[in-house]
Write a protein that holds these residues in place. Structure first.
Motif, PDB file in Angstrom:
ATOM      1  N   UNK A   1       0.828  -1.209   0.000  1.00 55.56           N
ATOM      2  CA  UNK A   1       0.000   0.000   0.000  1.00 55.56           C
ATOM      3  C   UNK A   1       0.865   1.262   0.000  1.00 55.56           C
ATOM      4  N   UNK A   2       1.936   1.245   0.768  1.00 53.33           N
ATOM      5  CA  UNK A   2       2.831   2.396   0.847  1.00 53.33           C
ATOM      6  C   UNK A   2       4.157   2.019   0.217  1.00 53.33           C
ATOM      7  N   UNK A   3       4.594   2.892  -0.686  1.00 50.89           N
ATOM      8  CA  UNK A   3       5.858   2.691  -1.375  1.00 50.89           C
ATOM      9  C   UNK A   3       6.477   4.032  -1.668  1.00 50.89           C
ATOM     10  N   UNK A   4       7.055   4.159  -2.832  1.00 47.38           N
ATOM     11  CA  UNK A   4       7.744   5.388  -3.202  1.00 47.38           C
ATOM     12  C   UNK A   4       6.752   6.448  -3.657  1.00 47.38           C
ATOM     13  N   UNK A   5       6.553   7.491  -2.859  1.00 50.08           N
ATOM     14  CA  UNK A   5       5.684   8.613  -3.221  1.00 50.08           C
ATOM     15  C   UNK A   5       4.229   8.243  -3.346  1.00 50.08           C
ATOM     16  N   UNK A   6       3.381   9.257  -3.404  1.00 50.99           N
ATOM     17  CA  UNK A   6       1.940   9.054  -3.571  1.00 50.99           C
ATOM     18  C   UNK A   6       1.543   9.118  -5.037  1.00 50.99           C
ATOM     19  N   UNK A   7       2.368   9.765  -5.831  1.00 45.99           N
ATOM     20  CA  UNK A   7       2.077   9.923  -7.256  1.00 45.99           C
ATOM     21  C   UNK A   7       3.389  10.209  -7.971  1.00 45.99           C
ATOM     22  N   UNK A   8       3.324  10.412  -9.263  1.00 45.65           N
ATOM     23  CA  UNK A   8       4.532  10.711 -10.021  1.00 45.65           C
ATOM     24  C   UNK A   8       5.151  12.046  -9.624  1.00 45.65           C
ATOM     25  N   UNK A   9       4.334  12.949  -9.072  1.00 43.70           N
ATOM     26  CA  UNK A   9       4.845  14.280  -8.742  1.00 43.70           C
ATOM     27  C   UNK A   9       5.345  14.396  -7.302  1.00 43.70           C
ATOM     28  N   UNK A  10       5.148  13.388  -6.471  1.00 45.52           N
ATOM     29  CA  UNK A  10       5.626  13.468  -5.092  1.00 45.52           C
ATOM     30  C   UNK A  10       6.754  12.471  -4.858  1.00 45.52           C
ATOM     31  N   UNK A  11       7.525  12.732  -3.860  1.00 45.60           N
ATOM     32  CA  UNK A  11       8.637  11.880  -3.474  1.00 45.60           C
ATOM     33  C   UNK A  11       8.405  11.390  -2.050  1.00 45.60           C
ATOM     34  N   UNK A  12       9.197  10.421  -1.641  1.00 45.40           N
ATOM     35  CA  UNK A  12       9.143   9.919  -0.276  1.00 45.40           C
ATOM     36  C   UNK A  12      10.386  10.383   0.475  1.00 45.40           C
ATOM     37  N   UNK A  13      10.170  10.737   1.729  1.00 46.10           N
ATOM     38  CA  UNK A  13      11.238  11.231   2.591  1.00 46.10           C
ATOM     39  C   UNK A  13      11.136  10.557   3.947  1.00 46.10           C
ATOM     40  N   UNK A  14      12.231  10.619   4.677  1.00 47.77           N
ATOM     41  CA  UNK A  14      12.166  10.274   6.092  1.00 47.77           C
ATOM     42  C   UNK A  14      12.457  11.542   6.876  1.00 47.77           C
ATOM     43  N   UNK A  15      11.798  11.668   8.023  1.00 48.00           N
ATOM     44  CA  UNK A  15      12.132  12.752   8.942  1.00 48.00           C
ATOM     45  C   UNK A  15      13.497  12.414   9.541  1.00 48.00           C
ATOM     46  N   UNK A  16      14.334  13.411   9.811  1.00 46.49           N
ATOM     47  CA  UNK A  16      15.685  13.134  10.325  1.00 46.49           C
ATOM     48  C   UNK A  16      15.663  12.776  11.814  1.00 46.49           C
ATOM     49  N   UNK A  17      14.794  11.844  12.153  1.00 43.15           N
ATOM     50  CA  UNK A  17      14.563  11.484  13.549  1.00 43.15           C
ATOM     51  C   UNK A  17      14.534   9.974  13.713  1.00 43.15           C
ATOM     52  N   UNK A  18      15.035   9.532  14.824  1.00 42.49           N
ATOM     53  CA  UNK A  18      14.942   8.131  15.230  1.00 42.49           C
ATOM     54  C   UNK A  18      13.975   8.145  16.405  1.00 42.49           C
ATOM     55  N   UNK A  19      12.718   7.803  16.130  1.00 47.75           N
ATOM     56  CA  UNK A  19      11.630   8.062  17.071  1.00 47.75           C
ATOM     57  C   UNK A  19      11.281   6.869  17.945  1.00 47.75           C
ATOM     58  N   UNK A  20      11.002   7.163  19.194  1.00 45.50           N
ATOM     59  CA  UNK A  20      10.447   6.178  20.098  1.00 45.50           C
ATOM     60  C   UNK A  20       8.938   6.162  19.879  1.00 45.50           C
ATOM     61  N   UNK A  21       8.383   4.994  19.583  1.00 46.87           N
ATOM     62  CA  UNK A  21       6.950   4.857  19.291  1.00 46.87           C
ATOM     63  C   UNK A  21       6.312   3.997  20.378  1.00 46.87           C
ATOM     64  N   UNK A  22       5.444   4.596  21.171  1.00 52.77           N
ATOM     65  CA  UNK A  22       4.762   3.858  22.239  1.00 52.77           C
ATOM     66  C   UNK A  22       3.365   3.468  21.765  1.00 52.77           C
TER      67      UNK A  22
END
Length: 124
Positions: free
Chosen positions: A64-85
């Protein structure tokens, strides 16, 4: 959960969590005590956040989730290593990084700020 799998909070469990903390999918990285650590995915390239662009080859195909939502968008990561509770049963697996994606994050992991989303948003 395996390193590199992408998860998103199931809609029916959103009421139990802060919307600001679980609006984006995240890449599971490892367990941290009773919680998880992960890297947030986004399509925002707002320079304020200094998000890091991913490439198409960083994602496995067929999810369902891969590279970008469409041809005009890109995928990024936030520069964070997050703790997820969050509880595992409240998450849906929606994607997966490829071996190239896991290697890419492994190589930059020490540059990512270790925090949780609430703390990070208070500082920005």
């Amino acid at each position: 959960m395996n390193k590199g799998e992408i998860y998103k909070l199931k809609n029916e469990f959103r009421k139990f969590y802060s919307p600001a903390c679980y609006n984006h999918p995240f890449v599971y990285w490892e367990d941290q005590h009773a919680d998880y650590t992960g890297i947030m995915l986004t399509t925002s390239n707002n320079p304020v956040f200094k998000n890091i662009e991913l490439k198409q080859e960083h994602f496995r195909i067929g999810f369902k989730i891969g590279f970008g939502k469409s041809l005009s968008t890109r995928s990024y990561i936030a520069p964070l290593y997050l703790l997820k509770d969050v509880k595992y049963e409240h998450l849906d697996k929606v994607g997966e990084l490829s071996n190239d994606g896991i290697t890419f994050i492994t190589n930059i992991l020490n540059t990512l700020e270790y925090t949780d989303w609430k703390t990070y948003m208070k500082l920005t």
